[in-house]
Design a protein around this motif. Sequence first.
Motif, PDB file in Angstrom:
ATOM      1  N   THR A 278      67.987  82.101  96.687  1.00 55.42           N
ATOM      2  CA  THR A 278      67.256  82.584  95.504  1.00 55.42           C
ATOM      3  C   THR A 278      68.184  83.391  94.593  1.00 55.42           C
ATOM      4  N   LEU A 279      69.016  84.238  95.214  1.00 55.36           N
ATOM      5  CA  LEU A 279      69.945  85.041  94.409  1.00 55.36           C
ATOM      6  C   LEU A 279      70.976  84.148  93.710  1.00 55.36           C
ATOM      7  N   LEU A 280      71.433  83.117  94.430  1.00 64.13           N
ATOM      8  CA  LEU A 280      72.401  82.192  93.827  1.00 64.13           C
ATOM      9  C   LEU A 280      71.784  81.498  92.611  1.00 64.13           C
ATOM     10  N   ASN A 281      70.527  81.086  92.768  1.00 64.48           N
ATOM     11  CA  ASN A 281      69.840  80.423  91.658  1.00 64.48           C
ATOM     12  C   ASN A 281      69.667  81.383  90.476  1.00 64.48           C
ATOM     13  N   ALA A 282      69.330  82.647  90.799  1.00 68.05           N
ATOM     14  CA  ALA A 282      69.137  83.641  89.729  1.00 68.05           C
ATOM     15  C   ALA A 282      70.450  83.870  88.978  1.00 68.05           C
ATOM     16  N   LEU A 283      71.562  83.912  89.736  1.00 67.06           N
ATOM     17  CA  LEU A 283      72.871  84.099  89.098  1.00 67.06           C
ATOM     18  C   LEU A 283      73.166  82.920  88.159  1.00 67.06           C
ATOM     19  N   GLY A 284      72.953  81.703  88.678  1.00 59.21           N
ATOM     20  CA  GLY A 284      73.202  80.504  87.862  1.00 59.21           C
ATOM     21  C   GLY A 284      72.333  80.522  86.605  1.00 59.21           C
ATOM     22  N   TYR A 285      71.078  80.882  86.780  1.00 56.03           N
ATOM     23  CA  TYR A 285      70.158  80.896  85.641  1.00 56.03           C
ATOM     24  C   TYR A 285      70.604  81.931  84.611  1.00 56.03           C
ATOM     25  N   TYR A 286      71.030  83.090  85.111  1.00 58.37           N
ATOM     26  CA  TYR A 286      71.458  84.161  84.199  1.00 58.37           C
ATOM     27  C   TYR A 286      72.655  83.689  83.355  1.00 58.37           C
ATOM     28  N   ILE A 287      73.647  83.073  84.019  1.00 57.94           N
ATOM     29  CA  ILE A 287      74.833  82.606  83.286  1.00 57.94           C
ATOM     30  C   ILE A 287      74.448  81.501  82.293  1.00 57.94           C
ATOM     31  N   PHE A 288      73.667  80.529  82.789  1.00 60.59           N
ATOM     32  CA  PHE A 288      73.224  79.388  81.966  1.00 60.59           C
ATOM     33  C   PHE A 288      72.492  79.881  80.724  1.00 60.59           C
ATOM     34  N   ARG A 289      71.532  80.760  80.960  1.00 58.46           N
ATOM     35  CA  ARG A 289      70.651  81.218  79.882  1.00 58.46           C
ATOM     36  C   ARG A 289      71.408  82.091  78.879  1.00 58.46           C
ATOM     37  N   SER A 290      72.184  83.068  79.402  1.00 62.12           N
ATOM     38  CA  SER A 290      72.813  83.979  78.441  1.00 62.12           C
ATOM     39  C   SER A 290      73.948  83.290  77.695  1.00 62.12           C
ATOM     40  N   ALA A 291      74.666  82.353  78.341  1.00 56.43           N
ATOM     41  CA  ALA A 291      75.741  81.654  77.624  1.00 56.43           C
ATOM     42  C   ALA A 291      75.153  80.775  76.519  1.00 56.43           C
ATOM     43  N   ASN A 292      74.114  80.022  76.846  1.00 57.82           N
ATOM     44  CA  ASN A 292      73.496  79.165  75.820  1.00 57.82           C
ATOM     45  C   ASN A 292      72.907  80.005  74.690  1.00 57.82           C
ATOM     46  N   SER A 293      72.237  81.117  75.042  1.00 56.65           N
ATOM     47  CA  SER A 293      71.612  81.952  74.012  1.00 56.65           C
ATOM     48  C   SER A 293      72.674  82.578  73.117  1.00 56.65           C
ATOM     49  N   GLN A 294      73.802  83.005  73.749  1.00 57.69           N
ATOM     50  CA  GLN A 294      74.845  83.653  72.957  1.00 57.69           C
ATOM     51  C   GLN A 294      75.393  82.698  71.887  1.00 57.69           C
ATOM     52  N   LYS A 295      75.684  81.456  72.308  1.00 62.43           N
ATOM     53  CA  LYS A 295      76.231  80.495  71.339  1.00 62.43           C
ATOM     54  C   LYS A 295      75.171  80.108  70.303  1.00 62.43           C
ATOM     55  N   ASN A 296      73.939  79.939  70.769  1.00 67.54           N
ATOM     56  CA  ASN A 296      72.853  79.567  69.863  1.00 67.54           C
ATOM     57  C   ASN A 296      72.643  80.652  68.798  1.00 67.54           C
ATOM     58  N   THR A 297      72.595  81.902  69.246  1.00 70.65           N
ATOM     59  CA  THR A 297      72.401  83.012  68.303  1.00 70.65           C
ATOM     60  C   THR A 297      73.568  83.091  67.332  1.00 70.65           C
ATOM     61  N   PHE A 298      74.778  82.936  67.862  1.00 74.00           N
ATOM     62  CA  PHE A 298      75.973  83.032  67.018  1.00 74.00           C
ATOM     63  C   PHE A 298      75.998  81.924  65.964  1.00 74.00           C
ATOM     64  N   ARG A 299      75.635  80.709  66.352  1.00 77.98           N
ATOM     65  CA  ARG A 299      75.655  79.604  65.399  1.00 77.98           C
ATOM     66  C   ARG A 299      74.573  79.780  64.332  1.00 77.98           C
ATOM     67  N   ARG A 300      73.453  80.367  64.726  1.00 76.16           N
ATOM     68  CA  ARG A 300      72.353  80.527  63.770  1.00 76.16           C
ATOM     69  C   ARG A 300      72.571  81.726  62.861  1.00 76.16           C
ATOM     70  N   ASN A 301      73.065  82.834  63.425  1.00 77.46           N
ATOM     71  CA  ASN A 301      73.244  84.039  62.632  1.00 77.46           C
ATOM     72  C   ASN A 301      74.385  84.872  63.219  1.00 77.46           C
ATOM     73  N   PRO A 302      75.621  84.613  62.751  1.00 73.50           N
ATOM     74  CA  PRO A 302      76.772  85.331  63.325  1.00 73.50           C
ATOM     75  C   PRO A 302      76.667  86.846  63.142  1.00 73.50           C
ATOM     76  N   GLY A 303      75.808  87.288  62.218  1.00 70.55           N
ATOM     77  CA  GLY A 303      75.664  88.729  61.983  1.00 70.55           C
ATOM     78  C   GLY A 303      74.644  89.383  62.907  1.00 70.55           C
ATOM     79  N   ASP A 304      73.993  88.593  63.773  1.00 68.21           N
ATOM     80  CA  ASP A 304      73.000  89.152  64.699  1.00 68.21           C
ATOM     81  C   ASP A 304      73.659  90.250  65.549  1.00 68.21           C
ATOM     82  N   PRO A 305      72.983  91.424  65.686  1.00 70.97           N
ATOM     83  CA  PRO A 305      73.615  92.544  66.408  1.00 70.97           C
ATOM     84  C   PRO A 305      74.060  92.182  67.827  1.00 70.97           C
TER      85      PRO A 305
END
Length: 402
Positions: A278-305
């Motif tokens: 369960t912890l391994l899955n949570a780690l994978g999900y955290y990396i997957f989710r935050s990496a995708n969100s970071q790039k998505n946010t950056f591409r949509r609005n590079p000025g996002d805080p």
Amino acid sequence: MSGVRTRPHGAGEAGAGGWEPRMGQMTKMARTSNLEFGGPLGALVLVALLPCSVLYLLLACRTEAASVLNNPLPQLDLSQLWDPAALILVLAWFALQSVLYLLPLGKVTQGMPLRDGTRLSYRINGLHALVITALLTAVGVVCGLPLAHVHDCCVQLACVCILTSFALSVLLYARSLCVSEVALAPGGNSGNPIYDFFIGHELNPRIGNFDLKYFCELRPGLIGWEAVLTTMDIVNDGFGFMLAFGDLTWVPFTYSLQAHFLVSHPQELSPTGAVAITLLNALGYYIFRSANSQKNTFRRNPGDPTVAGLETIPTATGRQLLVSGWWGLVRHPNYLGDLIMALAWSLPCGLDHALPYFYVVYFTALLIHREARDEHLCRRKYGSAWSTYCGRVPYRIFPYLY
Ligand code: NDP
């Protein structure tokens, strides 16, 4: 949902798939010259091989040995492949998800700029669809819905989905021959019908406001993947057999192979093992989710805080590349997270059988190949800036390994 195409702010950014449209300077769509997957022959082989693989894996899962290389091959009674009830079940599922997709719930957002500088609108309501589907299923089970039947008839369901994928792909290709050039996908415009049928000729086929690719990506087979509008599937790849079959058949039936396996081959799992997985899955999900969100946010609005403080590299297209945060760790941190999750989904099946690890092995191969495709696209798009990025971030997916 609004199907109206709107003009983007900051027009002149790179368009879909690395084309470089400037407002009022639309270039003619070039033929796709760099053919992937072995060109038309490779595409033909995959069109024949992939459906057979799905059926083979499902049948192998039910044998006692549950071996990847079953000898003799799992018995296949052709008369058992077709069941009209399975067709009704699949159509009802698609209908339910279509209705939920059209519900006016959730915000409407804009996709990335298209080749002509416009953007399409998309409603983000996957979470609503997931919750409503789960509630309806729970009510159904309480009322006696025989949910186990889905497992019993999964081979017949897979056959229906294979036929649906083929029918949809043929319709999509036929339709793509009638649309304007600006609607075509950069990667699926080779002029070879087999190749374009496979990769997808039209980029964003829509019926009115109903976006067929976005719906198939996010609903019938896999609900809730929402930072999807800046991914290769939406931005670059057309909608053809590759995505239609992937979304409607491959993902739902092979990614759930572990669960099929466990029904007929239950395994003991210690509490410590369960917590570790369960912890391994949570780690994978955290990396997957935050990496995708970071790039998505950056591409949509590079000025996002949340991304404004990250280090970037400028490129000749006017866009920037992230070189710190997740995208400074490896060049595809989102793939790393996805692969960690894949491993966590297979580990509950124990270590005695290779078959439930099919997903991890196949997915690693897919993402390594996909990384190479993206690398090629980005190098073409960003030239020397991409080389600088690769110099700063030498590892592709696995830190210090690859
Ligand atoms: P990505 O979401 O990784 O998108 C790649 C694009 O991101 C590039 O083309 C580039 O486009 C942009 N980019 C790359 N590097 C940088 C950087 N340093 N800074 C800013 N932008 C950058 O690609 P995918 O569509 O392949 O993957 C999306 C997710 O889907 C992943 O998590 C993956 O694991 C998952 N996936 C799952 C599959 C499955 O079967 N379950 C199959 C395929 C993917 P641009 O610069 O034009 O924005």
